[in-house]
Design an enzyme around this catalytic site. Structure first.
Site, short mmCIF file in Angstrom:
data_model
loop_
_atom_site.label_atom_id
_atom_site.label_comp_id
_atom_site.label_asym_id
_atom_site.label_seq_id
_atom_site.Cartn_x
_atom_site.Cartn_y
_atom_site.Cartn_z
N HIS A 107 0.85 -1.20 0.00
CA HIS A 107 0.00 0.00 0.00
C HIS A 107 0.89 1.25 0.00
O HIS A 107 0.69 2.15 -0.83
CB HIS A 107 -0.92 -0.02 1.23
N GLU A 108 1.85 1.30 0.90
CA GLU A 108 2.73 2.48 0.98
C GLU A 108 3.59 2.59 -0.28
O GLU A 108 3.79 3.69 -0.80
CB GLU A 108 3.60 2.44 2.24
N HIS A 133 1.60 4.25 -2.96
CA HIS A 133 1.58 5.73 -2.96
C HIS A 133 2.80 6.26 -3.72
O HIS A 133 2.69 7.17 -4.54
CB HIS A 133 1.62 6.27 -1.52
N GLU A 157 -5.85 6.84 -1.73
CA GLU A 157 -5.86 5.69 -0.81
C GLU A 157 -6.46 4.45 -1.47
O GLU A 157 -6.01 3.32 -1.25
CB GLU A 157 -6.62 6.03 0.48
ZN ZN Z 1 -2.29 5.29 2.32
#
Ligand code: ZN
Length: 383
Positions: free
Chosen positions: A234-235, A238, A272
């Site tokens: 997830h990170e 980004h 997100e």
């Molecule tokens: Zn996030």
């Protein structure tokens, strides 16, 4: 009976008679045999949050991980060692074969492992550090030819750094940039940007668990957070979107805190939701699993209890993206066409991505039929 060396030479000779070109390969082979090599497999332990709250301890090979061969040719124990070669472990098995460039006996040799993969990604010790985690294998004395170190385990105190390093392979393999080793089709400078994770055993005062956009542009992680591969990806997602957009991300408003099933804002839900979808897509599921092993499903529709509706909800956006990219979905069975579009058309939010930018892809990505039905099922209106 042939010795191993003779048998190989015999095989070489036969092959060379059949195909003269093979002779070159055999010559190289015999040089390679005379070289001094340390071999083995690099492995690390981690607590597996994806397996559920029990988080069983599992051992995995560290794939594509940096190694350096260090050695000393002199007999004096206080003579300085030299870096003799560098490389990465095997992309499947984690095996390494670290060979000195020149033949000859080494008085002492060891392999140093670093928590990175070439110059494409790395895990460093602090926000300001350029240094990867590193440790040395056991040392071997008077080494000539091959010597096996067997399985080399990453020390427990730093194994999370290799868990991150190894997990990032999964995103790298799906980055869809076939013409270059770089992460995306859009590189701001002439060289590939490097993804940097900071991992510390304890969380610093500034906190951890985020992509430090506009600051260090590193992912800041600490402690057990990295037990979750969904968290790591997830990170990294980004950072990946930031790369796709030419080192830029939409300004995400009303985003702190944010929840998968709750309304935040269009920009927050887009960034997100893309990061959630990245982690699930790369791992091949429809979940977000946190560091405790608790999971949230990204499958949802109008009847899912406790969920807000619409495109300001990251789980609605993430779930839509995963269905658009699904094997039998409208986008050709993968996220590749979306990545290509993102590298040329940044979108501020999901609405812009779906209604304005998908038609600009070449060929256009569908906004009607099953594509419209997918986002509608996730309570997102395209009108
Ligand atoms: Zn996030």
């Amino acid at each position: 009976m042939l010795t191993r060396r003779n048998r190989r030479a015999a095989a070489c000779l036969t092959a060379a008679l059949l195909i003269p070109l093979t002779l070159t390969a055999c010559t190289t082979e015999s040089h390679a045999r005379a070289r001094t090599c340390l071999t083995g497999t690099l492995a690390y332990d981690h607590r597996d949050a994806e397996a559920g709250p029990a988080k069983p301890l599992v051992t995995r090979p560290a794939r594509n991980a940096n190694w350096e061969l260090w050695g000393r040719t002199s007999g004096h124990s206080d003579a300085p060692g030299r870096k003799l070669a560098t490389g990465i472990t095997d992309s499947g098995s984690g095996r390494f074969r670290a060979c000195a460039k020149e033949p000859g006996t080494l008085r002492e040799a060891h392999v140093r492992f670093r928590s990175g993969s070439t110059d494409l990604w790395r895990v460093v010790r602090s926000r300001t550090s350029q240094q990867e985690y590193a440790f040395d294998s056991p040392s071997r004395r008077d080494v000539s030819a091959d010597q096996s170190l067997g399985t080399v385990k990453v020390p427990a105190a730093m194994s999370n750094a290799w868990h991150i390093t190894d997990t990032l392979n999964l995103l790298y393999w799906k980055r869809d940039n076939p013409t270059s080793a770089c992460w995306t089709r859009r590189q701001v400078t002439g060289r590939c940007d490097q993804l940097t994770f900071v991992w510390t055993r304890r969380e610093a005062a500034e906190g951890a668990g985020y992509f430090d956009l506009g600051g260090t542009n590193r992912v800041i992680a600490a402690g057990d957070m990295t037990d979750s591969e969904h968290f790591v990806l997830h990170e990294a997602g980004h950072w990946f979107q930031w790369q796709l957009y030419g080192r830029d991300l939409p300004d995400a408003t009303n985003c702190d805190p944010h929840y998968i099933e709750k309304r935040s804002s269009g920009t927050c839900a887009w960034t997100e939701g893309f990061a959630d979808a990245t982690a699930a897509y790369v791992l091949g599921d429809h979940r977000y699993v946190d560091e405790t092993g608790a999971e949230t499903s990204l499958e949802n529709d109008a009847t899912t209890p406790g969920w807000d509706p619409g495109d300001e909800v990251q789980g609605r956006v993430g779930g839509s993206l995963l269905d658009l990219w699904a094997k039998d979905g409208p986008d050709g069975g993968s996220w590749n066409r979306t990545l290509r579009l993102m590298a040329s058309e940044p979108s501020a939010d999901f609405r812009e991505y779906f209604t304005v930018d998908r038609p600009k892809a070449s060929p256009p990505l569908s906004t009607t039929g099953s594509a419209e039905a997918i986002v509608g099922r996730h309570t997102i209106s395209t009108r």
